[in-house]
Write an enzyme that holds these catalytic residues in place. Structure first.
Site, PDB file in Angstrom:
ATOM      1  N   ARG A 105      14.902  -3.987 -40.001  1.00 21.57           N
ATOM      2  CA  ARG A 105      14.253  -3.235 -38.749  1.00 21.57           C
ATOM      3  C   ARG A 105      15.191  -2.229 -38.547  1.00 21.57           C
ATOM      4  O   ARG A 105      16.296  -1.789 -38.738  1.00 21.57           O
ATOM      5  CB  ARG A 105      14.686  -4.245 -37.463  1.00 21.57           C
ATOM      6  CG  ARG A 105      13.552  -5.430 -37.444  1.00 21.57           C
ATOM      7  CD  ARG A 105      13.810  -6.156 -35.987  1.00 21.57           C
ATOM      8  NE  ARG A 105      14.885  -6.572 -35.921  1.00 21.57           N
ATOM      9  CZ  ARG A 105      16.039  -6.208 -35.216  1.00 21.57           C
ATOM     10  NH1 ARG A 105      16.063  -4.828 -34.418  1.00 21.57           N
ATOM     11  NH2 ARG A 105      17.247  -6.598 -35.373  1.00 21.57           N
ATOM     12  N   TYR A 160       8.036  -3.794 -43.769  1.00 26.64           N
ATOM     13  CA  TYR A 160       9.333  -4.782 -43.789  1.00 26.64           C
ATOM     14  C   TYR A 160       9.199  -5.372 -42.480  1.00 26.64           C
ATOM     15  O   TYR A 160       9.073  -4.823 -41.244  1.00 26.64           O
ATOM     16  CB  TYR A 160      10.475  -4.131 -43.824  1.00 26.64           C
ATOM     17  CG  TYR A 160      11.651  -5.313 -43.956  1.00 26.64           C
ATOM     18  CD1 TYR A 160      11.748  -6.080 -45.388  1.00 26.64           C
ATOM     19  CD2 TYR A 160      12.176  -5.738 -42.834  1.00 26.64           C
ATOM     20  CE1 TYR A 160      12.509  -7.249 -45.402  1.00 26.64           C
ATOM     21  CE2 TYR A 160      12.771  -6.775 -42.993  1.00 26.64           C
ATOM     22  CZ  TYR A 160      13.043  -7.455 -44.074  1.00 26.64           C
ATOM     23  OH  TYR A 160      13.995  -8.714 -44.124  1.00 26.64           O
ATOM     24  N   LYS A 198       8.376  -8.904 -32.983  1.00 27.17           N
ATOM     25  CA  LYS A 198       9.429  -8.317 -32.226  1.00 27.17           C
ATOM     26  C   LYS A 198       8.440  -7.229 -31.124  1.00 27.17           C
ATOM     27  O   LYS A 198       9.055  -7.273 -30.185  1.00 27.17           O
ATOM     28  CB  LYS A 198      10.350  -7.748 -33.093  1.00 27.17           C
ATOM     29  CG  LYS A 198      11.308  -8.384 -33.738  1.00 27.17           C
ATOM     30  CD  LYS A 198      12.056  -9.768 -33.237  1.00 27.17           C
ATOM     31  CE  LYS A 198      13.008 -10.135 -34.148  1.00 27.17           C
ATOM     32  NZ  LYS A 198      13.772 -11.295 -33.450  1.00 27.17           N
ATOM     33  N   HIS A 254      14.701 -13.796 -26.663  1.00 25.44           N
ATOM     34  CA  HIS A 254      14.982 -13.890 -28.044  1.00 25.44           C
ATOM     35  C   HIS A 254      15.647 -14.987 -28.158  1.00 25.44           C
ATOM     36  O   HIS A 254      16.960 -15.129 -28.207  1.00 25.44           O
ATOM     37  CB  HIS A 254      15.725 -12.534 -28.397  1.00 25.44           C
ATOM     38  CG  HIS A 254      16.147 -12.501 -29.727  1.00 25.44           C
ATOM     39  ND1 HIS A 254      17.221 -11.766 -30.334  1.00 25.44           N
ATOM     40  CD2 HIS A 254      15.585 -12.983 -31.032  1.00 25.44           C
ATOM     41  CE1 HIS A 254      17.279 -11.834 -31.565  1.00 25.44           C
ATOM     42  NE2 HIS A 254      16.135 -12.425 -32.006  1.00 25.44           N
ATOM     43  N   SER A 267      20.677 -11.217 -33.550  1.00 22.02           N
ATOM     44  CA  SER A 267      19.941 -11.374 -34.948  1.00 22.02           C
ATOM     45  C   SER A 267      21.346 -12.033 -35.812  1.00 22.02           C
ATOM     46  O   SER A 267      22.265 -11.540 -35.792  1.00 22.02           O
ATOM     47  CB  SER A 267      19.587 -10.228 -35.268  1.00 22.02           C
ATOM     48  OG  SER A 267      18.727  -9.444 -34.617  1.00 22.02           O
ATOM     49  N   CYS A 312      22.587 -15.072 -36.179  1.00 20.20           N
ATOM     50  CA  CYS A 312      23.857 -15.708 -35.834  1.00 20.20           C
ATOM     51  C   CYS A 312      23.504 -17.038 -36.140  1.00 20.20           C
ATOM     52  O   CYS A 312      24.494 -18.109 -35.641  1.00 20.20           O
ATOM     53  CB  CYS A 312      24.224 -15.306 -34.429  1.00 20.20           C
ATOM     54  SG  CYS A 312      25.031 -13.910 -33.912  1.00 20.20           S
ATOM     55  N   ASP A 318      13.132 -18.372 -32.829  1.00 18.55           N
ATOM     56  CA  ASP A 318      13.539 -16.993 -32.483  1.00 18.55           C
ATOM     57  C   ASP A 318      13.200 -16.342 -31.144  1.00 18.55           C
ATOM     58  O   ASP A 318      13.573 -15.675 -30.574  1.00 18.55           O
ATOM     59  CB  ASP A 318      12.913 -16.025 -33.735  1.00 18.55           C
ATOM     60  CG  ASP A 318      13.186 -14.613 -33.909  1.00 18.55           C
ATOM     61  OD1 ASP A 318      14.612 -14.399 -33.651  1.00 18.55           O
ATOM     62  OD2 ASP A 318      12.666 -13.997 -34.171  1.00 18.55           O
ATOM     63  N   ARG A 363      14.149 -12.515 -46.797  1.00 17.07           N
ATOM     64  CA  ARG A 363      14.011 -13.327 -45.845  1.00 17.07           C
ATOM     65  C   ARG A 363      12.585 -14.418 -46.544  1.00 17.07           C
ATOM     66  O   ARG A 363      12.367 -14.123 -47.425  1.00 17.07           O
ATOM     67  CB  ARG A 363      12.767 -12.472 -45.004  1.00 17.07           C
ATOM     68  CG  ARG A 363      13.735 -11.510 -43.918  1.00 17.07           C
ATOM     69  CD  ARG A 363      14.407 -12.426 -43.032  1.00 17.07           C
ATOM     70  NE  ARG A 363      15.258 -11.588 -42.210  1.00 17.07           N
ATOM     71  CZ  ARG A 363      15.747 -11.936 -41.135  1.00 17.07           C
ATOM     72  NH1 ARG A 363      15.386 -12.876 -40.463  1.00 17.07           N
ATOM     73  NH2 ARG A 363      16.992 -11.082 -40.460  1.00 17.07           N
TER      74      ARG A 363
END
Ligand code: O2Y
Ligand code: MN
Length: 595
Positions: free
Chosen positions: A67, A195, A204, A224, A246, A248, A273, A365
């Protein structure tokens, strides 16, 4: 076809001038045709179909691998409504800037029209989006990440209530890349990236940035957060929602496998997420996952770290930017298999273990259907969601933050969320390993002024008569030698159990300046080799170490000026008082208080 969609498609086609328009229905036949075309064009590479049926590899452009927050904007009429947490452009200026980029952008390409549903079919909380894109990879990924095609059109009927998501690859240049959100117009325009979160606009862009804006207006929350069910040996299930910045380990936590020492316990996955939460008639907060699949970080995913995810991605999975072994199977750093003697790296270049660069991109990913997840909750499709018992805020912090502690009140819990900060990873462009403030893990995703967002959180606590208890967790605390003090993974269930005990008035704790911290034996360590000394270190609250933290929290809050709710400033002042009261002069001698 819905007339409103049709007329918008006509407008977009007049601007982007595609050779062909395909209205996607989400069928198997359509998927097969898209895969065939993608294989022919090189947008997908077939993986070994005997070993991994339905699996493909996509390589993104080398400069399009995460991102891009500096190119992401929230375009509200009034700048202050976007807040210091967002890049801002006036909506008409943003349209004027992007119109030349979109003009003719789809010449020679097919324009795909992708209706998608975020949330379970039939749920009064679900939202519809329509993404127009010229990327087959985006269509195939949206088919996994959302309920695409017919369920969306059925849900929409002839209504005009859908988010208009316009996407084009453009020329993939970061110089002409923008991800523009128009919360007041319920629209997103994204160009120049193929992407992840930049291009799969349901995730998102819609489900967090636009949804958070809508949620404030309509009295709910778009967060989130993962959502899990924790089933005890008596088969009672309680639910936890967890906000983590993000990368974690949210996906690993969402698919946690209990340690052998805790027989009869089970964790079920509702989401990894995004959570949409609403107060229910019973005074509790109810949460659902609007997504239909998982877009997880690949490196580090293995049978050891996350067997559920590893099994889930053995079929019908799109891999992005992983390495390719000679036998046509993917490989990445942290895979159970040792590094192959030869492979192609994420850019398709020859790679050997002697190479200085990673084989897989650190932000590579997988995209896999939630239905392939063995731990998927039976409540996944429940249109009302699940009732939340506890909210946890977690982050990656080597120092200062104890393994777990409990907020005194909802307001104090909001303060814990608002002061969340984490050591950065590869999920977004920028430096890795620096400390970044990330309130509620929403800094990159809050679609409006974060001061107003804090106020909304406080208000939601007032509206719910039985709000969840709030906790802070940190699995990443290290000892002197940089060794992780807590084993993490399945053993995190031990911490969750203490949290759930506390929700029911059980579980031992001591009050400290920062909140209630477990006593040394409060967390079950049966079958675990964490020493008393490590446990003391994990739970330690060192007031002197908190002095600088308190000062930097103040800097954050000042950014929001008069949009910052007074209640959180009072919480901050209260923490400062408690820390000062706990400190002794000897604590400060010869200390380095670096953050
Ligand atoms: O969306 C991306 O481009 C990668 S980052 C990401 C992917 C899945 C879930 N969460 C995140 C994140 O950054 O939080
Ligand atoms: Mn995320």
């Amino acid at each position: 076809m819905n007339e409103q969609i049709r007329s918008w498609v006509d407008q977009v086609a007049a601007m982007t001038r595609p050779d062909r328009i395909l209205i996607c229905d989400g069928s198997e036949a359509e998927k097969d045709a898209l895969i065939t075309e993608s294989l022919a064009s090189g947008e997908l590479i077939e993986l070994n179909q005997q070993r991994m049926p339905g699996c493909y590899l996509h390589r993104s452009a080398p400069h399009d691998v995460a991102r891009t927050e500096h190119l992401t904007y929230v375009c509200t009429e009034v700048k202050e409504d976007a807040g210091p947490n967002n890049n801002w452009m006036a909506p008409d200026d943003a349209i004027a800037k992007l119109t030349p980029l979109f003009t003719g952008a789809m010449k020679g390409r097919t324009m795909y029209v992708v209706p998608f549903l975020m949330g379970p079919p039939g749920s009064r909380f679900s939202k519809i989006g329509v993404e127009i894109t010229d990327s087959k990879y985006v269509v195939l990924s949206m088919r996994i990440m959302t309920r695409m095609g017919k369920p969306a059109l059925d849900h929409l009927g002839d209504s005009n209530d859908f988010t208009r998501c316009l996407h084009s690859l453009g020329d993939l240049s970061p110089d002409r890349r923008f991800i523009m959100h128009f919360p007041e117009r319920n629209a997103v325009w994204s160009i120049g990236s193929g992407y992840g979160g930049n291009a799969l606009l349901g995730k998102k862009c819609l489900a967090l940035r636009l949804a958070s804006f809508l949620a404030r207006k309509d009295g709910w929350m778009a967060e989130h957060m993962l959502i899990i069910g924790v089933e005890d040996p008596q088969k009672r299930v309680r639910y936890i929602a967890g906000a983590f910045p993000s990368a974690c380990g949210k996906t690993n936590l969402a698919m946690l496998l209990p340690p052998k020492a805790l027989p009869g316990w089970k964790v079920t996955t509702v989401g990894d997420d995004i959570a949409w939460l609403r107060p229910g008639g019973d005074g509790r907060l109810w949460a659902l996952n609007p997504e239909f699949g998982f877009f997880g970080v690949v490196p580090g995913t293995s049978r050891r770290t996350n067997p559920t995810a590893f099994d889930m991605i053995q079929r019908n999975t799109i891999f992005t930017n992983v390495a390719l072994r000679p036998d046509g199977t993917p490989w990445w750093e942290g895979h159970d298999d040792p590094a192959p003697a030869h492979a192609l790296d994420w850019q398709g270049r020859p790679w050997t273990p002697a190479s200085t660069e990673k084989a897989a991109h650190p932000n590579s990913r997988f995209t896999a259907l939630a239905s392939q997840c063995a731990s998927l909750s039976p409540e996944f499709e429940n249109p009302e969601g699940v009732p939340i018992d506890a909210i946890i805020f977690g982050a990656r912090r080597q120092r200062r933050i104890p393994l777990v502690y409990e907020a005194r009140t909802w307001q104090h819990g909001v303060f814990l969320g608002a002061t969340l900060s984490s050591e950065t990873t590869a999920a977004a462009t920028g430096k890795v390993g620096v400390l970044r403030r990330d309130p509620m893990a929403m800094w990159p995703f809050c679609g409006y002024n974060m001061g107003d967002y804090f106020t909304h959180w406080l208000e939601m606590g007032r509206r719910a008569a039985r709000p969840p208890k709030i906790f802070r967790v940190n699995w990443f605390r290290t000892g002197e030698s940089g060794r992780f003090l807590w084993p993490g993974f399945g053993d995190n269930l031990r911490v969750l159990n203490w949290i759930l005990d506390r929700c029911e008035g059980r579980g031992n704790a001591v009050d400290t300046a920062i909140g209630a911290v477990p006593t040394i034996d409060a967390i079950d360590r049966t079958g675990l080799s964490v020493s008393d000394a490590d446990m003391i270190e994990l739970l330690k609250v060192d007031p002197a170490d908190w002095v600088e933290a308190v000062a930097t929290q103040d800097e954050l809050f000042r950014m929001f000026g008069d949009r910052m709710p007074k209640a959180l400033i009072e919480e901050h002042d209260d923490l400062a008082r408690r820390i000062n009261a706990a400190i002794t002069p000897a604590d400060l001698v010869g200390r380095d208080n670096g953050a």
